[in-house]
Design a protein around this motif. Structure first.
Motif, PDB file in Angstrom:
ATOM      1  N   PRO A 146       1.050  -1.533   0.114  1.00 54.19           N
ATOM      2  CA  PRO A 146      -0.036  -0.149   0.171  1.00 54.19           C
ATOM      3  C   PRO A 146       0.862   1.067   0.036  1.00 54.19           C
ATOM      4  N   ILE A 147       2.170   1.320   0.661  1.00 53.61           N
ATOM      5  CA  ILE A 147       2.734   2.556   0.767  1.00 53.61           C
ATOM      6  C   ILE A 147       3.327   2.641  -0.624  1.00 53.61           C
ATOM      7  N   MET A 148       4.130   1.979  -1.152  1.00 56.97           N
ATOM      8  CA  MET A 148       4.770   2.073  -2.513  1.00 56.97           C
ATOM      9  C   MET A 148       3.735   2.430  -3.623  1.00 56.97           C
ATOM     10  N   GLU A 149       2.727   1.502  -3.752  1.00 52.48           N
ATOM     11  CA  GLU A 149       1.737   1.773  -4.721  1.00 52.48           C
ATOM     12  C   GLU A 149       0.912   2.897  -4.723  1.00 52.48           C
ATOM     13  N   GLU A 150       0.803   3.398  -3.459  1.00 55.33           N
ATOM     14  CA  GLU A 150      -0.009   4.659  -3.323  1.00 55.33           C
ATOM     15  C   GLU A 150       0.971   5.879  -3.544  1.00 55.33           C
ATOM     16  N   LEU A 151       2.520   5.649  -3.414  1.00 53.29           N
ATOM     17  CA  LEU A 151       3.130   6.785  -3.805  1.00 53.29           C
ATOM     18  C   LEU A 151       3.348   6.772  -5.245  1.00 53.29           C
ATOM     19  N   ILE A 152       3.286   5.767  -5.781  1.00 56.40           N
ATOM     20  CA  ILE A 152       3.546   5.735  -7.413  1.00 56.40           C
ATOM     21  C   ILE A 152       2.116   6.158  -8.047  1.00 56.40           C
ATOM     22  N   LEU A 213      -6.322   3.638   3.600  1.00 56.79           N
ATOM     23  CA  LEU A 213      -7.423   3.027   3.093  1.00 56.79           C
ATOM     24  C   LEU A 213      -6.995   1.792   2.319  1.00 56.79           C
ATOM     25  N   HIS A 214      -5.902   1.871   1.523  1.00 60.95           N
ATOM     26  CA  HIS A 214      -5.339   0.696   0.967  1.00 60.95           C
ATOM     27  C   HIS A 214      -4.774  -0.460   1.874  1.00 60.95           C
ATOM     28  N   MET A 215      -4.417  -0.016   2.882  1.00 57.43           N
ATOM     29  CA  MET A 215      -3.974  -0.986   4.220  1.00 57.43           C
ATOM     30  C   MET A 215      -4.997  -1.769   4.611  1.00 57.43           C
ATOM     31  N   LEU A 216      -6.233  -1.042   4.943  1.00 61.11           N
ATOM     32  CA  LEU A 216      -7.567  -1.668   5.481  1.00 61.11           C
ATOM     33  C   LEU A 216      -7.998  -2.652   4.470  1.00 61.11           C
ATOM     34  N   VAL A 217      -8.134  -2.259   3.329  1.00 60.25           N
ATOM     35  CA  VAL A 217      -8.636  -3.159   2.101  1.00 60.25           C
ATOM     36  C   VAL A 217      -7.751  -4.391   2.294  1.00 60.25           C
ATOM     37  N   ASN A 218      -6.313  -4.114   2.049  1.00 57.46           N
ATOM     38  CA  ASN A 218      -5.666  -5.323   1.832  1.00 57.46           C
ATOM     39  C   ASN A 218      -5.714  -6.111   3.258  1.00 57.46           C
ATOM     40  N   SER A 219      -5.792  -5.646   4.297  1.00 55.48           N
ATOM     41  CA  SER A 219      -5.802  -6.319   5.460  1.00 55.48           C
ATOM     42  C   SER A 219      -7.140  -7.119   5.758  1.00 55.48           C
ATOM     43  N   ILE A 220      -8.102  -7.054   5.037  1.00 53.50           N
ATOM     44  CA  ILE A 220      -9.548  -7.901   5.004  1.00 53.50           C
ATOM     45  C   ILE A 220      -8.986  -9.020   4.472  1.00 53.50           C
TER      46      ILE A 220
END
Length: 333
Positions: A146-152, A213-220
């Protein structure tokens, strides 16, 4: 007549950057594979192998990817805003609901394609999350990705397309993000989620929100793999299918009672998903009228937007490359 030549050049440059970044990403992966495949202690330990393979992309490929974007200037910075926790919760429910429903539809499509080709169409991510150590998958799937994909695909890309308005910036963010996953199983829901995250970043210019938000979705999804692994639900279904039609009811009831813990765990998780999806749908239809769209400093008419975004050398090369990769993945090459 405005042919938007200069604007097409902006998207073309971004397409070239995305293509080069993708090639670096894959080059690092395959290069690492070429090195570690000759080290038995690494190849024999899947978790170590996965750590080295993915770690190399985060240490080498993604930083290069981000630096490439510096070649294109930011023309519209926008105002940075902070979302309330309640708004983040609402956004999460809507984003997850959209992604989940799209993923369910994609599953039907991939099942149909699998029947046509007489093979299972399964993404590598699903296999990895099923077999790798949960701590390892948590690190990469829930934290680093999520960190890298959101940055890019949000900060770097939307910062350089925001002058064309929220719609164009969000769509190009979602499309390039979906293709970057490289397989049909993930493309559609990643495309839709990319648009949702793109819109949120375009409105707030606060990358922390979309990362969360990306982290939350992936965590599910990560939790879901744990539930399937530790509830024994899939094995339970297989065992139930082995029972013949003349098995006594009390035998089945006894069998189910012995596995009650796993059944409750699975259906508890399924109930949680159902609640989030329904909440997301209700929130979307009650809040959609409040959504606003910045038209952009450069206003491109609706009929010209796709031409400006996609009908240029850079984007054609990027889209073509990943479409070929997705087809090759689909047929198992």
């Amino acid at each position: 007549m405005n042919n938007y030549v200069e604007d097409k050049k902006v998207f073309s440059k971004l397409g070239i950057i995305l293509l080069i970044g993708s090639l670096v990403f894959l080059g690092v992966q395959y290069g690492t594979l070429a090195v570690v495949k000759n080290i038995p202690s690494v190849v024999e330990n899947f978790n170590v192998y996965f750590l080295i393979m993915m770690g190399s992309t985060y240490v080498i490929a993604y930083p290069i990817f981000i630096l490439l974007f510096k070649l294109v200037p930011v023309r519209y910075k926008g105002e940075k805003k902070t979302m309330k926790l309640s708004h983040i919760f609402i956004a999460f429910c809507i984003c997850y609901s959209a992604g989940y429903l799209c993923n369910q539809a994609t599953t039907r499509v991939t099942s149909f394609l699998g029947e046509l080709m007489d093979k299972d169409v399964i993404s590598d991510v699903s296999v990895i999350m099923s077999y790798a150590n949960p701590a390892v998958t948590f690190l990469f799937v829930v934290i680093l990705a999520p960190i890298m994909e959101e940055l890019i695909f949000r900060k770097m890309l939307i910062d350089r397309t925001a002058q064309y308005g929220d719609v164009m910036a969000s769509v190009i963010s979602g499309l390039t993000f979906g293709l970057f996953h490289g397989n049909i199983s993930q493309f559609f829901y990643a495309f839709l989620l990319g648009i949702c995250f793109g819109y949120i970043y375009a409105k707030t210019r606060n990358i922390k929100h979309t990362i969360i938000l990306h982290m939350l979705v992936n965590s599910i999804s990560w939790i879901g793999t744990l539930v399937l692994r530790y509830s024994g639900y899939l094995e339970l279904i297989e065992d139930l299918n082995k029972f013949s039609g003349d098995v006594a009811d009390n035998t089945i009831i006894t069998f189910l009672w012995e596995h009650a813990g796993g059944i409750l765990l699975f259906f508890g998780y399924a109930l949680l998903i159902l609640i989030v999806v329904i909440a997301g749908l209700i929130l979307f239809f009650t809040k959609k009228d409040k959504m606003t769209f910045f038209q952009g400093l450069v206003v491109v008419p609706k009929g010209e937007r796709m031409k400006v975004m996609l009908l240029n050398l850079g984007m054609i090369l990027y889209l073509g490359f990943w479409i070929v990769m997705i087809v090759l993945d689909l047929v198992g090459i």
